[in-house]
Motif scaffolding. Structure first.
Motif, PDB file in Angstrom:
ATOM      1  N   GLY A  63      77.551 168.765  20.350  1.00 21.65           N
ATOM      2  CA  GLY A  63      77.162 168.715  21.731  1.00 21.65           C
ATOM      3  C   GLY A  63      77.931 167.663  22.453  1.00 21.65           C
ATOM      4  O   GLY A  63      78.411 167.665  23.730  1.00 21.65           O
ATOM      5  N   ILE A  64      78.351 166.383  21.703  1.00 25.26           N
ATOM      6  CA  ILE A  64      79.357 165.521  22.255  1.00 25.26           C
ATOM      7  C   ILE A  64      80.510 166.049  22.431  1.00 25.26           C
ATOM      8  O   ILE A  64      81.072 165.851  23.422  1.00 25.26           O
ATOM      9  CB  ILE A  64      79.218 164.382  21.185  1.00 25.26           C
ATOM     10  CG1 ILE A  64      78.073 163.564  21.156  1.00 25.26           C
ATOM     11  CG2 ILE A  64      80.472 163.269  21.760  1.00 25.26           C
ATOM     12  CD1 ILE A  64      77.911 162.622  19.900  1.00 25.26           C
ATOM     13  N   TYR A  65      81.137 166.829  21.494  1.00 24.32           N
ATOM     14  CA  TYR A  65      82.646 167.436  21.915  1.00 24.32           C
ATOM     15  C   TYR A  65      82.345 168.139  23.224  1.00 24.32           C
ATOM     16  O   TYR A  65      83.253 168.388  23.716  1.00 24.32           O
ATOM     17  CB  TYR A  65      82.807 168.263  20.683  1.00 24.32           C
ATOM     18  CG  TYR A  65      84.045 169.269  20.821  1.00 24.32           C
ATOM     19  CD1 TYR A  65      85.331 168.810  20.938  1.00 24.32           C
ATOM     20  CD2 TYR A  65      83.724 170.687  21.095  1.00 24.32           C
ATOM     21  CE1 TYR A  65      86.439 169.460  21.465  1.00 24.32           C
ATOM     22  CE2 TYR A  65      84.833 171.556  21.227  1.00 24.32           C
ATOM     23  CZ  TYR A  65      85.932 171.038  21.536  1.00 24.32           C
ATOM     24  OH  TYR A  65      87.306 171.934  21.824  1.00 24.32           O
ATOM     25  N   GLY A  66      81.458 169.163  23.190  1.00 21.49           N
ATOM     26  CA  GLY A  66      81.274 170.136  24.559  1.00 21.49           C
ATOM     27  C   GLY A  66      80.579 169.540  25.498  1.00 21.49           C
ATOM     28  O   GLY A  66      80.687 169.725  26.718  1.00 21.49           O
ATOM     29  N   THR A  76      69.976 177.004  19.120  1.00 23.70           N
ATOM     30  CA  THR A  76      70.340 178.147  18.748  1.00 23.70           C
ATOM     31  C   THR A  76      70.917 178.848  20.169  1.00 23.70           C
ATOM     32  O   THR A  76      72.025 179.527  20.194  1.00 23.70           O
ATOM     33  CB  THR A  76      69.542 179.278  18.189  1.00 23.70           C
ATOM     34  OG1 THR A  76      69.140 178.944  16.849  1.00 23.70           O
ATOM     35  CG2 THR A  76      69.784 180.607  18.101  1.00 23.70           C
ATOM     36  N   GLY A  77      70.133 178.853  21.237  1.00 26.91           N
ATOM     37  CA  GLY A  77      70.370 179.151  22.380  1.00 26.91           C
ATOM     38  C   GLY A  77      71.658 178.498  23.080  1.00 26.91           C
ATOM     39  O   GLY A  77      72.474 178.880  23.627  1.00 26.91           O
ATOM     40  N   SER A  78      71.440 177.091  23.071  1.00 20.60           N
ATOM     41  CA  SER A  78      72.726 176.194  23.470  1.00 20.60           C
ATOM     42  C   SER A  78      74.059 176.566  22.926  1.00 20.60           C
ATOM     43  O   SER A  78      75.090 176.405  23.715  1.00 20.60           O
ATOM     44  CB  SER A  78      72.252 174.917  23.259  1.00 20.60           C
ATOM     45  OG  SER A  78      71.074 174.272  24.066  1.00 20.60           O
ATOM     46  N   VAL A  79      74.368 176.749  21.668  1.00 18.34           N
ATOM     47  CA  VAL A  79      75.637 176.818  20.973  1.00 18.34           C
ATOM     48  C   VAL A  79      76.009 178.214  21.218  1.00 18.34           C
ATOM     49  O   VAL A  79      77.223 178.252  21.403  1.00 18.34           O
ATOM     50  CB  VAL A  79      75.551 176.702  19.401  1.00 18.34           C
ATOM     51  CG1 VAL A  79      75.218 175.279  19.101  1.00 18.34           C
ATOM     52  CG2 VAL A  79      74.609 177.562  18.678  1.00 18.34           C
TER      53      VAL A  79
END
Length: 159
Positions: A125-128, A54-57
């Motif tokens: 996560g891979i995309y970013g 939640t925090g990371s996105v």
């Protein structure tokens, strides 16, 4: 690889796609719902993964849409998994609300209401290129998918 700080509207969209059906589900619990004893270690992994994802996105703007390239296929694939997740919720809400319906597979994907968003977050996560989301996605997957598999096994024992 660590991520650039800044608000991610893509992350917010993902969280809305995740939380809205879960809020509706909280009012549409399975009619055959009974307390399942969940593994405390899996619950711990699930909670840490939920908070971390939640925090990371939200705090890394690397997930926002950039110029289209072959790398964009990671985002497209991730978003398709979230669409499939929404379809699984629609399938649950338009049928009898039972645990069997909640945990049934989706085109061979086991426990899709747990596995689809986890896979979507990993691909996001891979995309970013944000290692934090990838790591928290793995932690979430261990806990969330583990708990759902535990529930599915409990249902199969009853049947």
């Amino acid at each position: 690889m660590l991520g650039h700080l800044g608000f991610s509207y893509v992350g917010l969209i993902y969280l809305l796609m995740l939380f809205i059906p879960n809020i509706i589900w909280s009012k549409s619990q399975p009619i055959d719902s009974e307390k399942t004893h969940e593994n405390k270690v899996l619950i711990w992994f699930e909670r840490v993964g939920q908070v971390g994802c939640t925090g990371s996105v939200l705090i890394f703007n690397d997930f926002n849409i950039a110029t289209f390239s072959a790398w964009s296929l990671w985002l497209i694939s991730s978003f398709l998994l979230m669409i499939f997740y929404e379809i699984c919720w629609i399938r649950y809400f338009t049928n009898e609300h039972t645990k069997g319906k909640l945990y049934r597979s989706f085109y061979g994907i086991p426990v899709p209401l747990a596995s689809l968003p986890v896979m979507a977050f990993l691909l996001l996560g891979i995309y970013g290129e944000v290692i934090w989301l990838i790591a928290f996605g793995i932690i979430l997957g261990i806990g969330h998918i583990g708990v759902h598999i535990q529930h599915l096994k409990a249902i199969k024992k009853v049947e």
